[in-house]
Enzyme design. Structure first.
Site, PDB file in Angstrom:
ATOM      1  CD  GLU A   8      -3.194  -1.513   1.758  1.00 46.70           C
ATOM      2  OE1 GLU A   8      -3.121  -0.777   2.900  1.00 46.70           O
ATOM      3  OE2 GLU A   8      -4.080  -2.118   1.214  1.00 46.70           O
TER       4      GLU A   8
HETATM    5  C1  HEC Z   1      -3.239   0.891  -1.719  1.00 42.90           C
HETATM    6  C2  HEC Z   1      -4.423   1.195  -1.503  1.00 42.90           C
HETATM    7  C3  HEC Z   1      -4.841   1.884   0.005  1.00 42.90           C
HETATM    8  C4  HEC Z   1      -4.195   3.042   0.481  1.00 42.90           C
HETATM    9  C5  HEC Z   1      -2.799   3.695  -0.013  1.00 42.90           C
HETATM   10  C6  HEC Z   1      -5.001   3.249   1.775  1.00 42.90           C
HETATM   11  N1  HEC Z   1      -5.890   2.121   1.870  1.00 42.90           N
HETATM   12 FE1  HEC Z   1      -7.180   1.982   3.329  1.00 42.90          FE
HETATM   13  N2  HEC Z   1      -7.957   0.273   2.552  1.00 42.90           N
HETATM   14  C7  HEC Z   1      -7.306  -0.306   1.540  1.00 42.90           C
HETATM   15  C8  HEC Z   1      -7.664  -1.813   1.319  1.00 42.90           C
HETATM   16  C9  HEC Z   1      -7.712  -2.821   0.269  1.00 42.90           C
HETATM   17  C10 HEC Z   1      -8.509  -1.934   2.891  1.00 42.90           C
HETATM   18  C11 HEC Z   1      -9.339  -3.327   3.246  1.00 42.90           C
HETATM   19  C12 HEC Z   1      -8.066  -3.958   3.635  1.00 42.90           C
HETATM   20  C13 HEC Z   1      -8.292  -5.225   4.218  1.00 42.90           C
HETATM   21  O1  HEC Z   1      -9.359  -5.382   4.919  1.00 42.90           O
HETATM   22  O2  HEC Z   1      -7.449  -6.104   4.351  1.00 42.90           O
HETATM   23  C14 HEC Z   1      -8.575  -0.520   3.378  1.00 42.90           C
HETATM   24  C15 HEC Z   1      -9.146  -0.458   4.547  1.00 42.90           C
HETATM   25  C16 HEC Z   1      -9.186   1.007   5.198  1.00 42.90           C
HETATM   26  C17 HEC Z   1     -10.087   1.264   6.377  1.00 42.90           C
HETATM   27  C18 HEC Z   1     -10.918   0.294   7.111  1.00 42.90           C
HETATM   28  C19 HEC Z   1     -12.418   0.609   6.823  1.00 42.90           C
HETATM   29  C20 HEC Z   1     -13.360  -0.282   7.881  1.00 42.90           C
HETATM   30  O3  HEC Z   1     -14.515  -0.514   7.723  1.00 42.90           O
HETATM   31  O4  HEC Z   1     -12.639  -1.649   8.394  1.00 42.90           O
HETATM   32  C21 HEC Z   1      -9.803   2.372   6.781  1.00 42.90           C
HETATM   33  C22 HEC Z   1     -10.460   3.422   7.784  1.00 42.90           C
HETATM   34  C23 HEC Z   1      -8.833   2.934   5.808  1.00 42.90           C
HETATM   35  N3  HEC Z   1      -8.480   1.820   4.797  1.00 42.90           N
HETATM   36  C24 HEC Z   1      -8.171   4.032   6.004  1.00 42.90           C
HETATM   37  C25 HEC Z   1      -7.112   4.658   5.181  1.00 42.90           C
HETATM   38  C26 HEC Z   1      -6.284   5.638   5.452  1.00 42.90           C
HETATM   39  C27 HEC Z   1      -6.638   6.526   6.538  1.00 42.90           C
HETATM   40  C28 HEC Z   1      -5.144   5.759   4.457  1.00 42.90           C
HETATM   41  C29 HEC Z   1      -4.195   6.448   4.546  1.00 42.90           C
HETATM   42  C30 HEC Z   1      -3.114   6.673   5.674  1.00 42.90           C
HETATM   43  C31 HEC Z   1      -5.338   4.408   3.869  1.00 42.90           C
HETATM   44  N4  HEC Z   1      -6.330   3.812   4.188  1.00 42.90           N
HETATM   45  C32 HEC Z   1      -4.543   4.186   2.585  1.00 42.90           C
HETATM   46  C33 HEC Z   1      -6.719   0.287   0.507  1.00 42.90           C
HETATM   47  C34 HEC Z   1      -5.777   1.528   0.712  1.00 42.90           C
END
Ligand code: HEC
Ligand code: HEC
Length: 339
Positions: A153
């Site tokens: 990520e």
């Molecule tokens: C490369 C893509 C990517 C980036 C960059 C990314 N995310 Fe995500 N995010 C995801 C994915 C894919 C999931 C689900 C992952 C899993 O469940 O394993 C996720 C899950 C989440 C969730 C969980 C939501 C839930 O309901 O459980 C949150 C909140 C979140 N991200 C916030 C952020 C924040 C804040 C950042 C920056 C610091 C960020 N993400 C950067 C792809 C990304």
């Protein structure tokens, strides 16, 4: 690691227990237990069951209670690609704030152009009980380490991010404005405060729950009744119509396309929140299903062992459209022009 697995299976067991307890009979108990004993004699069966079930779901609170300077600092961090190792991937790259808080590709692509999970929406995520598809994080703060440190990520670290933020005059001003010094903890605080500001209240279903019976049309009301009668609500409940339980995906077998999962030891996943679900295709943790009707059909089959009629699928589909809420207030007006 081992500990995490044990915790998940305990929760899984609880989830299953809950399912077992949630037979129609125990709904009757709940019905009486909550003292809804005075319905008038014209009440229909469905109206009664709706009253009983309302305790299981609740509207998104309408008052957007967050610290504005802190949340707007979080907004800036969220959109800043310099937080990632190659300077190209921001939180917003995978969580599109202009659309649904997620992205439309089956799996997310990070700094190395590869990923393994469908991105979850950040909208209403602060109302979930556990985080990520498998529920492995307990708090929003804890889940933040995931994307930041995941080599697929952002491939970064809080130390690197802190150093970068410390050296940036714009951030210095913003932190001073919010009355905070720049530190790892305060950077995380700002990001979580921003996510707390991302609720989407006032969906037709919320207005219905608050007593505006005409907020759902006839078909949508039938769909809501089906959703309860078929047992979807056993898992999809709470303020996010999901998001609060970790259960097995596939009590009655797996979806036909889920070959990769058959080898997995446990197939425990968090019950997905159905808030804004009409807008968050593709579906499931691997983003394998494009159509919401198909997702409903699969759920009935693998979670409930049922084959739903066309009519029932259409009705539930139409009910799920009523879970689409208003854009988060913080993104209305000028703010998202910056995106
Ligand atoms: C490369 C893509 C990517 C980036 C960059 C990314 N995310 Fe995500 N995010 C995801 C994915 C894919 C999931 C689900 C992952 C899993 O469940 O394993 C996720 C899950 C989440 C969730 C969980 C939501 C839930 O309901 O459980 C949150 C909140 C979140 N991200 C916030 C952020 C924040 C804040 C950042 C920056 C610091 C960020 N993400 C950067 C792809 C990304
Ligand atoms: C035994 C618990 C359980 C029951 C019962 C259940 N679900 Fe689910 N549902 C889940 C889980 C767990 C997931 C997440 C699966 C994953 O990780 O891909 C999910 C995911 C979904 C999704 C995909 C959401 C997304 O964003 O990807 C939809 C739509 C859905 N369920 C609708 C329904 C409907 C409609 C019913 C009733 C016919 C139902 N579910 C019954 C546990 C359940």
């Amino acid at each position: 690691m081992k500990k995490a697995i044990i915790t998940l299976s305990v929760i899984g067991a609880l989830g299953t227990g809950l399912l077992l307890n949630d037979s129609h009979d125990s709904h009757q108990d709940e019905h009486h237990g909550h003292g809804h004993g005075h319905e008038d004699e014209h009440a229909h069966v469905h109206e009664e069951s709706t009253k009983a079930q309302i305790a299981l779901v609740s509207p998104i609170p309408n008052d957007q209670d967050y610290n504005a300077p802190l949340a707007s600092l979080g907004f800036t961090l969220f959109n800043d690609p310099k937080l990632s190792s190659n300077g190209k991937v921001s939180c917003a790259s995978c969580h599109n704030l202009a659309t649904n808080g997620a992205e439309i590709t089956p799996v997310s692509t990070g700094v190395k152009g590869a990923g393994d999970r469908n991105s979850l929406t950040v909208f209403n995520s602060s109302l979930n009980y556990r985080f990520f598809w498998d529920g492995r994080a307990n708090t929003l703060l804890e889940q933040l380490d995931g994307p930041v440190e995941n080599p697929l990520e952002m491939d970064s670290s809080w130390e690197e991010i802190e150093t970068y933020v410390l050296g940036n005059t714009h951030y210095k001003e913003m932190f001073t404005g919010a009355g905070l010094k720049i530190s790892k903890d305060n950077i995380k605080l700002a990001l979580t405060e921003f996510m707390r500001a991302l609720n989407t209240p006032n969906a037709p279903f919320d207005r219905y729950l608050e007593g505006e019976t005409t907020a759902l049309n006839e078909q949508q009301t039938r769909g809501w009744n089906e959703f309860q009668d078929q047992g979807c609500i056993n898992c999809h409940r709470g303020v996010n119509i999901g998001g609060g339980l970790v259960t097995r995906f596939g009590y009655f077998g797996l979806p036909d396309n889920a070959e990769e999962e058959t080898s997995a030891k446990s197939n425990m996943f968090r019950v997905a929140s159905l808030r804004n679900v009409a807008q968050t295709a593709p579906y499931f943790h691997d983003g394998s299903v494009e159509s919401l009707r198909e997702a409903i059909t699969i759920m009935a089959k693998v979670q409930l062992g049922k084959e739903l009629s066309e009519q029932s699928i259409e009705d539930i589909h139409s009910f799920l459209q009523t879970l689409t809420g208003e854009k988060p207030q913080i993104l209305q007006g000028g703010v998202n022009a910056k995106n």
